[in-house]
Design an enzyme around this catalytic site. Structure first.
Site, PDB file in Angstrom:
ATOM      1  N   ASP A  27      -4.870   3.743  -1.879  1.00 58.55           N
ATOM      2  CA  ASP A  27      -5.993   4.218  -1.066  1.00 58.55           C
ATOM      3  C   ASP A  27      -6.374   5.636  -1.476  1.00 58.55           C
ATOM      4  OD1 ASP A  27      -6.482   2.020   0.746  1.00 58.55           O
ATOM      5  OD2 ASP A  27      -4.546   2.480   1.647  1.00 58.55           O
ATOM      6  N   MET A  52     -11.843  -4.842   6.060  1.00 56.88           N
ATOM      7  CA  MET A  52     -10.972  -3.909   6.777  1.00 56.88           C
ATOM      8  C   MET A  52     -10.767  -4.423   8.201  1.00 56.88           C
ATOM      9  SD  MET A  52     -10.131  -1.476   4.676  1.00 56.88           S
ATOM     10  CE  MET A  52      -9.312  -0.444   5.908  1.00 56.88           C
ATOM     11  N   ASP A  82      -6.924  -5.662   4.799  1.00 54.15           N
ATOM     12  CA  ASP A  82      -6.194  -4.397   4.852  1.00 54.15           C
ATOM     13  C   ASP A  82      -6.269  -3.859   6.268  1.00 54.15           C
ATOM     14  OD1 ASP A  82      -5.055  -1.924   4.478  1.00 54.15           O
ATOM     15  OD2 ASP A  82      -6.509  -1.209   3.012  1.00 54.15           O
ATOM     16  N   MET A 115     -12.139   5.011  -0.880  1.00 52.76           N
ATOM     17  CA  MET A 115     -12.756   5.354   0.397  1.00 52.76           C
ATOM     18  C   MET A 115     -13.350   6.750   0.255  1.00 52.76           C
ATOM     19  SD  MET A 115     -10.113   3.793   3.201  1.00 52.76           S
ATOM     20  CE  MET A 115      -8.595   3.916   2.265  1.00 52.76           C
ATOM     21  N   HIS A 146      -8.528   1.424  -4.066  1.00 59.81           N
ATOM     22  CA  HIS A 146      -9.498   1.318  -2.964  1.00 59.81           C
ATOM     23  C   HIS A 146     -10.130   2.686  -2.744  1.00 59.81           C
ATOM     24  CE1 HIS A 146     -10.017   0.468   1.658  1.00 59.81           C
ATOM     25  NE2 HIS A 146     -11.171   0.586   1.042  1.00 59.81           N
ATOM     26  N   MET A 200      -8.815   8.668  -0.499  1.00 58.49           N
ATOM     27  CA  MET A 200      -9.645   9.152   0.608  1.00 58.49           C
ATOM     28  C   MET A 200     -10.098  10.579   0.326  1.00 58.49           C
ATOM     29  SD  MET A 200      -7.324   7.906   3.824  1.00 58.49           S
ATOM     30  CE  MET A 200      -6.382   6.384   3.771  1.00 58.49           C
ATOM     31  N   SER A 238       0.835  -1.200   0.000  1.00 56.40           N
ATOM     32  CA  SER A 238       0.000   0.000   0.000  1.00 56.40           C
ATOM     33  C   SER A 238       0.865   1.244   0.000  1.00 56.40           C
ATOM     34  CB  SER A 238      -0.905   0.023   1.229  1.00 56.40           C
ATOM     35  OG  SER A 238      -1.543   1.272   1.360  1.00 56.40           O
ATOM     36  N   HIS A 271      -1.484  -1.355  -4.089  1.00 51.44           N
ATOM     37  CA  HIS A 271      -2.727  -0.938  -3.437  1.00 51.44           C
ATOM     38  C   HIS A 271      -2.713   0.575  -3.265  1.00 51.44           C
ATOM     39  CE1 HIS A 271      -6.338  -1.711  -1.015  1.00 51.44           C
ATOM     40  NE2 HIS A 271      -5.903  -0.750  -0.211  1.00 51.44           N
TER      41      HIS A 271
END
Length: 219
Positions: free
Chosen positions: A35, A137, A175, A68, A66, A37, A8, A33
């Protein structure tokens, strides 16, 4: 079962992100990976579309994005065009999960559903046959470096058991707080896609990757 290791980049050194991506690629990363956000769905802001576009030029590894973010269907096309290979959206963030899944599939990309620790695992089971991956998660999403909540293993076991019951092959991604000290437990619970950030990017990246891969390769 095919196991995949997904470093990540949330824990990477952004000042030399290209170099660190090359390092994990050479060391055998299966996925990268990423993320995303938005500061609304989770109380933090991370990377955006331009970052994905930029690092796509550095490596050709599978981009496991991912999202979010609130109402992620708004951004599917943008992230696909930026270079995403797979997109995982949160059950809790979608006004219309079916439509969001269909949108991802319309671009022939891998689709995943993620659930937070407080979300009951039963909510994702009806979508099992529509998706390629379910992300459990094991920390509250939003920040890296948290301690794993091992009670989430029961969710993983439930998902794996249900997948076997209906005869559907699905990846189960974990994760949050994964390290070499608990990796065997994670794999034993039924997960096969492992996200790790701090435990890979802090220190010697290649040595850290080798430690993870040596455990995974024994499976």
């Amino acid at each position: 079962m095919t196991y995949k290791l997904a470093p990540s980049i949330l824990a990477a050194d952004i000042s030399k992100l290209g170099e660190e991506l090359e390092a994990v690629k050479r060391a055998g990363a299966d996925y990268i990976h990423i993320d995303i956000m938005d500061g609304m769905f989770v109380p933090n802001i991370s990377f955006g579309i331009t970052v994905v576009e930029g690092i796509r030029k550095c490596v050709d590894t599978f981009f496991d994005v991912h999202l979010m973010v609130h109402d992620p269907i708004r951004y599917i096309r943008d992230f696909v065009e930026a270079g995403a290979d797979g997109l995982t959206v949160h059950y809790e963030a979608c006004d219309d999960l079916d439509a969001t899944i269909d949108e991802i599939k319309s671009f022939n990309k891998k689709v995943g559903i993620a659930i937070k620790p407080m979300t009951d695992v039963s909510v994702v089971l009806p979508y099992m046959e529509k998706v390629d991956m379910i992300l459990v998660m094991t920390v509250e999403p939003g920040f890296g470096g948290q301690k794993m909540r091992k009670e989430m293993f029961e969710k993983i076991k439930t998902i794996r058991s249900y997948a076997e019951e209906i005869g559907h092959e699905v990846d189960i991604e974990v994760d949050g707080g994964v390290g070499v000290d608990n990796l065997d437990e994670v794999l034993d619970s039924g997960a096969n896609v492992i996200v790790a950030g701090t435990k890979i990017f802090k220190g010697d990246i290649v040595a850290n990757m080798d430690s993870f891969k040596s455990i995974i390769n024994k499976r």
